[in-house]
Write an enzyme that holds these catalytic residues in place. Structure first.
Site, PDB file in Angstrom:
ATOM      1  N   ARG A   1      39.988  30.552  48.062  1.00 21.17           N
ATOM      2  CA  ARG A   1      40.522  31.798  47.283  1.00 21.17           C
ATOM      3  C   ARG A   1      39.494  33.005  47.019  1.00 21.17           C
ATOM      4  O   ARG A   1      39.839  33.947  47.066  1.00 21.17           O
ATOM      5  CB  ARG A   1      41.335  31.337  45.916  1.00 21.17           C
TER       6      ARG A   1
ATOM      7  N   LYS B   1      41.982  37.569  42.494  1.00 27.31           N
ATOM      8  CA  LYS B   1      41.555  37.099  41.143  1.00 27.31           C
ATOM      9  C   LYS B   1      40.337  37.707  40.809  1.00 27.31           C
ATOM     10  O   LYS B   1      39.163  37.639  40.767  1.00 27.31           O
ATOM     11  CB  LYS B   1      41.031  35.733  41.167  1.00 27.31           C
TER      12      LYS B   1
ATOM     13  N   GLU C   1      54.433  35.002  36.102  1.00 28.66           N
ATOM     14  CA  GLU C   1      53.764  33.981  35.476  1.00 28.66           C
ATOM     15  C   GLU C   1      53.240  34.226  34.082  1.00 28.66           C
ATOM     16  O   GLU C   1      53.776  35.118  33.423  1.00 28.66           O
ATOM     17  CB  GLU C   1      52.341  33.917  36.338  1.00 28.66           C
TER      18      GLU C   1
HETATM   19  N1  PMP Z   1      47.475  32.789  36.697  1.00 26.80           N
HETATM   20  C1  PMP Z   1      46.679  33.578  36.139  1.00 26.80           C
HETATM   21  C2  PMP Z   1      46.609  34.994  35.717  1.00 26.80           C
HETATM   22  C3  PMP Z   1      45.324  33.001  36.000  1.00 26.80           C
HETATM   23  O1  PMP Z   1      44.474  33.668  35.288  1.00 26.80           O
HETATM   24  C4  PMP Z   1      45.339  31.683  36.246  1.00 26.80           C
HETATM   25  C5  PMP Z   1      43.877  30.735  35.913  1.00 26.80           C
HETATM   26  N2  PMP Z   1      42.778  31.282  36.455  1.00 26.80           N
HETATM   27  C6  PMP Z   1      46.362  30.684  36.617  1.00 26.80           C
HETATM   28  C7  PMP Z   1      47.664  31.731  36.921  1.00 26.80           C
HETATM   29  C8  PMP Z   1      46.311  29.475  37.080  1.00 26.80           C
HETATM   30  O2  PMP Z   1      45.472  29.128  38.209  1.00 26.80           O
HETATM   31  P1  PMP Z   1      44.556  27.964  38.473  1.00 26.80           P
HETATM   32  O3  PMP Z   1      45.399  26.685  38.627  1.00 26.80           O
HETATM   33  O4  PMP Z   1      43.912  28.283  39.895  1.00 26.80           O
HETATM   34  O5  PMP Z   1      43.503  28.029  37.414  1.00 26.80           O
END
Ligand code: PMP
Length: 288
Positions: free
Chosen positions: A50, A149, A182
């Site tokens: 990622r 990200k 989300e």
């Molecule tokens: N959405 C956002 C905006 C985030 O910052 C995160 C955490 N980094 C997640 C979802 C969850 O992703 P992950 O399970 O990869 O930590």
């Protein structure tokens, strides 16, 4: 504490970057949050994949190979004696001139912090969270794609502050069309009549690593999974709801916008998936 900074380990107080780093000036950079459980780095390959996808999106050249990055992450845990913890990995655009163009930044900076984390107070894992929907919308893929990200989290920070103004620890962010995207730092799931639903990534959800893990675990447990459009109506009327994230792991939600979800207590399928997740993290990962 020792921090990995551009190829060397330095003491926490000496871990400094330039005020001309575009990561600081413009939020120009990317990051990952990664978990270590019992000396195993959980789904490291997926996190690195990622990271490299995010780098490609923003035309950022990571000055290390994935193998070198993986070793630097493991070494960061070893030198800090971290056997259970949280790793924050950042790649910033690096030092450049004032002005947005990354052309003045010859080399990206890599920072690795190996530490511990507790996102929500323990009691909420037992009783569930009460969350709210906030006015700030998740940016769409035509603006800053939520799949990246990036170090630019202002959109989510505004939403997090709005949640706090309503006494909530987390908030649902809708996309421009009004569908659930989300939460500010977590993905969201609901259970309705035995099926698991989560917003499709095209709705503005990050392709969370924990999200993928939960989808896999549900499929293994013969719980049907559907990635689709969800509105607040579906969440208010769900039987169960929970959030997922590397830091949060899997946390139940029992109330949204003043509406009690299901029985108002963490539900049986949430608990089943939580148990399966804990089982998985202790058996899957790259050894330090
Ligand atoms: N959405 C956002 C905006 C985030 O910052 C995160 C955490 N980094 C997640 C979802 C969850 O992703 P992950 O399970 O990869 O930590």
């Amino acid at each position: 504490m020792k921090i990995f900074l551009d190829g060397a380990f330095v003491n926490k107080d000496d871990a400094k970057i330039s005020v001309f780093d575009h990561g600081l000036l413009y939020g120009d950079g990317i990051f990952e949050g990664i978990r270590v459980y019992r000396k195993c780095i959980y789904r490291l390959e997926e996190h690195l994949e990622r990271l490299w996808y995010s780098a490609k999106d923003i035309l950022l050249n990571i000055p290390m190979t994935p193998e070198e990055m993986s070793e630097a992450i493991c070494e960061s845990c070893r030198v800090n004696g971290i056997t259970d913890g949280y790793i924050r990995l950042l790649v910033t655009r690096g030092k450049g001139d004032l002005g947005l163009s990354p052309a003045s930044c010859p080399r990206a900076s890599v920072i690795i912090i190996a530490d511990t984390i507790r996102l929500y107070p323990e009691e909420h894992y037992n009783v569930g969270l009460s969350i709210v929907t906030v006015p700030t919308r998740r940016s769409g893929p035509a603006a800053l794609n939520p799949a990246i990200k990036s170090l630019n989290y202002l959109n989510n920070i505004l939403a997090k502050m709005e949640a706090a103004q309503h006494g909530a620890l987390e908030a649902i962010m809708l996309n421009d069309q009004g569908y659930v995207a989300e939460c500010t730092g977590d993905n969201i799931f609901i259970i309705h009549k035995g099926k698991l639903y989560t917003p499709d990534v095209s709705n503005g959800a990050l392709r969370g690593i924990t999200r993928s893990a939960v989808i896999e675990l549900a499929e293994k447990a013969d719980i049907p999974v559907k990635e689709c459009n969800l509105t607040r109506h579906e969440i208010w009327n769900a039987d169960e709801c929970f959030l997922t994230g590397t830091a949060a792991e899997l946390i139940p939600v029992v109330k949204l916008d003043g509406r009690v979800i299901g029985t108002g207590k963490p539900g049986p399928l949430t608990q089943k998936l939580h148990a399966a997740f804990h089982e998985e993290v202790s058996t899957r990962g790259q050894m330090l």
